[in-house]
Scaffold this active site. Structure first.
Site, PDB file in Angstrom:
ATOM      1  N   ASP A  25       8.171  25.547  43.808  1.00 15.57           N
ATOM      2  CA  ASP A  25       8.527  25.120  42.516  1.00 15.57           C
ATOM      3  C   ASP A  25       7.798  23.802  41.942  1.00 15.57           C
ATOM      4  OD1 ASP A  25      10.962  27.211  42.491  1.00 15.57           O
ATOM      5  OD2 ASP A  25      11.289  25.762  44.349  1.00 15.57           O
ATOM      6  N   GLU A 281       4.147  31.210  46.469  1.00 12.31           N
ATOM      7  CA  GLU A 281       3.356  31.658  45.437  1.00 12.31           C
ATOM      8  C   GLU A 281       2.180  30.725  45.182  1.00 12.31           C
ATOM      9  OE1 GLU A 281       4.248  31.461  40.797  1.00 12.31           O
ATOM     10  OE2 GLU A 281       5.843  32.468  41.954  1.00 12.31           O
TER      11      GLU A 281
HETATM   12  O1  TRH Z   1       7.045  26.356  49.872  1.00 14.41           O
HETATM   13  P1  TRH Z   1       6.624  27.997  49.518  1.00 14.41           P
HETATM   14  O2  TRH Z   1       7.516  28.922  50.294  1.00 14.41           O
HETATM   15  O3  TRH Z   1       7.365  27.886  47.864  1.00 14.41           O
HETATM   16  C1  TRH Z   1       8.156  28.647  47.320  1.00 14.41           C
HETATM   17  C2  TRH Z   1       9.574  28.328  47.051  1.00 14.41           C
HETATM   18  O4  TRH Z   1      10.333  28.902  48.184  1.00 14.41           O
HETATM   19  C3  TRH Z   1      10.111  28.819  45.816  1.00 14.41           C
HETATM   20  O5  TRH Z   1      11.395  28.647  45.825  1.00 14.41           O
HETATM   21  C4  TRH Z   1       9.887  30.223  45.664  1.00 14.41           C
HETATM   22  O6  TRH Z   1      10.206  30.551  44.494  1.00 14.41           O
HETATM   23  C5  TRH Z   1       8.422  30.523  45.897  1.00 14.41           C
HETATM   24  O7  TRH Z   1       7.971  29.979  47.051  1.00 14.41           O
HETATM   25  C6  TRH Z   1       7.817  31.945  45.727  1.00 14.41           C
HETATM   26  O8  TRH Z   1       5.277  28.316  49.247  1.00 14.41           O
HETATM   27  P2  TRH Z   1       4.138  27.916  48.218  1.00 14.41           P
HETATM   28  O9  TRH Z   1       4.455  28.660  46.647  1.00 14.41           O
HETATM   29  O10 TRH Z   1       2.924  28.285  48.533  1.00 14.41           O
HETATM   30  O11 TRH Z   1       4.380  26.414  48.052  1.00 14.41           O
HETATM   31  C7  TRH Z   1       3.721  25.485  48.793  1.00 14.41           C
HETATM   32  C8  TRH Z   1       3.147  24.305  48.268  1.00 14.41           C
HETATM   33  O12 TRH Z   1       2.942  23.100  49.244  1.00 14.41           O
HETATM   34  C9  TRH Z   1       1.852  24.688  47.531  1.00 14.41           C
HETATM   35  O13 TRH Z   1       1.604  23.971  46.383  1.00 14.41           O
HETATM   36  C10 TRH Z   1       0.694  24.179  48.675  1.00 14.41           C
HETATM   37  C11 TRH Z   1       1.738  22.886  48.960  1.00 14.41           C
HETATM   38  N1  TRH Z   1       0.992  22.414  50.317  1.00 14.41           N
HETATM   39  C12 TRH Z   1       0.731  21.354  50.363  1.00 14.41           C
HETATM   40  O14 TRH Z   1       0.360  20.493  49.464  1.00 14.41           O
HETATM   41  N2  TRH Z   1       0.280  20.690  51.817  1.00 14.41           N
HETATM   42  C13 TRH Z   1       0.215  21.669  52.765  1.00 14.41           C
HETATM   43  O15 TRH Z   1      -0.015  21.094  53.958  1.00 14.41           O
HETATM   44  C14 TRH Z   1       0.795  22.889  52.657  1.00 14.41           C
HETATM   45  C15 TRH Z   1       0.704  23.708  53.817  1.00 14.41           C
HETATM   46  C16 TRH Z   1       1.167  23.329  51.450  1.00 14.41           C
END
Ligand code: TRH
Length: 385
Positions: A25, A281
């Site tokens: 999010d 996402e």
């Molecule tokens: O963390 P996620 O699983 O997030 C979500 C939430 O669960 C949300 O509620 C749900 O609706 C959605 O998934 C579908 O996965 P996501 O979307 O990939 O988000 C992770 C974020 O973290 C992304 O912006 C990348 C960032 N990130 C970093 O900045 N540094 C890191 O080292 C890593 C591994 C990720």
């Protein structure tokens, strides 16, 4: 056009984000807010209810501050007791979050009501095309609209900053820059090893995948940012308390735990790797922009509706692949999401590596033909006024 620019310069956008769980999010809204400021000269306030999650992807965040500026974005802590605030010209409720009711009244009190949009979750399902841009509920005089990101024409597209693919390509063509970046994270890549990143939820299928990589004739260096999958990694390694910096070798497999890095660094990590396991996402989209084969751990939803989303994406993604490569990658993704044994599917996927590599770049270029999500939002607003 200069008039339009002048008007545009005065546009004020409010983006509301509740952190339901994890980082998606805040990951999506932070990226969008920055891009609107940097590329569309929009004044953006980003309202976030959990600055702790924000701090993880942007360490400069002061989690105690009620208001702060970060990269041109006014970041506001979304307080439990809402103080009177003027409503903006454009209001985005990310992922159907509920706006504070005094703010909704402030929207309705404006002489010209704002454009109010719900930025929805990403899905490749066909119905998204029919629903994108439709009116949703109304609050007094203020109409809300659905805005759906997506992979196909007729959707709102994907977040993609200007020049992203050029920057990515330059970096991928520069082994020295990659080496320096990896070294900065304490990664010393063996030249013959394939580099894989692993960002996923808990997964019972992981052990079988690690077994297969350990027994492979090609060495693998697996990079695991700290997070939910670490428990499964610990069980497989037979160790406790894995933390950033830990490196363990089992036959042909080196497992290295990384710190959670800032969003931009995570992009570079994806660009360095030969294969990226991603989730949710935002990381899923970023892995597509990396132009490398990927594995998606989709966010689980009630009644398994996430599996329809998985199939819808796969149906689009595998177009253009040979039948065996199609089966290999689809099988791998479905098995991963079911938490089943990955061995056969991983070996099958490896057989089609060159084709899958070429395909990942082609998919990335095809997706980049769409307008990016921030530009599509701005265009939606321009059409609306
Ligand atoms: O963390 P996620 O699983 O997030 C979500 C939430 O669960 C949300 O509620 C749900 O609706 C959605 O998934 C579908 O996965 P996501 O979307 O990939 O988000 C992770 C974020 O973290 C992304 O912006 C990348 C960032 N990130 C970093 O900045 N540094 C890191 O080292 C890593 C591994 C990720």
């Amino acid at each position: 056009m200069p008039e339009m620019l002048q008007v545009k310069n005065r546009w004020r956008w409010d983006i509301f984000c509740t952190v339901v769980d994890n980082f998606g999010d805040i990951g999506v809204t932070w990226r969008l807010a920055r891009q609107l400021v940097a590329e569309h000269s929009v004044a953006v306030r980003l309202w976030v209810d959990d600055l702790g999650a924000f701090e993880q992807i942007c360490p400069e965040i002061d989690r105690e501050a009620s208001q702060q500026w970060q990269q041109g974005v006014e970041v506001c802590h979304w307080p439990t007791d809402w103080l009177p605030t003027e409503a903006a010209d454009v209001v985005i409720a990310a992922f159907a979050c509920q706006l504070p009711s005094p703010y909704m009244d402030a929207m309705a009190a404006r002489e010209k009501p704002p454009l109010w949009m719900n930025l929805d979750y990403l899905s490749a399902e066909d119905w998204v095309i029919g629903c994108h841009g439709l009116p949703s509920v109304k609050y007094k005089s203020v109409q809300k609209y659905f805005f759906f990101p997506g992979f196909q024409k007729g959707t709102g597209g994907l977040l993609r900053e200007s020049g992203l693919l050029e920057r990515r390509r330059q970096f991928q063509q520069n082994p020295e820059a990659q080496r320096e970046f990896l070294q900065g994270l304490g990664i010393d890549r063996a030249p013959s090893a394939q580099l894989i990143s692993l960002f996923a939820y808990e997964n019972a299928g992981l052990a079988s995948w690690l077994d297969t990589m350990a027994a492979d004739s090609t060495p693998t260096h697996l990079l695991v940012p700290e997070g939910r999958i670490l428990g499964d990694v610990e069980r497989w390694l037979g160790v406790d308390g894995l933390a950033a910096g830990a490196v363990h070798v089992r036959e042909a497999l080196t497992v290295q735990v990384l710190p959670f890095v800032r969003q931009d660094q995570y992009d570079h990590l994806l660009w360095c790797c030969d294969f990226n396991a991603v989730r949710g996402e935002d990381s899923f989209v970023r892995a597509q922009w990396a132009g490398r084969p990927l594995l998606w751990h989709i966010y689980r939803q009630d009644e398994d509706i996430h599996l329809d989303k998985l199939d819808a994406f796969l149906a689009l993604y595998v177009k253009g692949l040979s039948e065996p490569a199609r089966e290999a990658i689809s099988g791998l993704w479905r098995t991963w999401n079911a938490g089943h044994d990955m061995s056969d599917h991983w070996l099958a996927t490896r057989k089609h590596w060159p084709e899958l590599q070429k395909h990942a770049e082609a998919w990335c270029l095809e997706q980049a033909l769409q307008a990016d999500l921030a530009a599509a939002l701005v265009q939606f607003y321009v059409n609306w006024i």
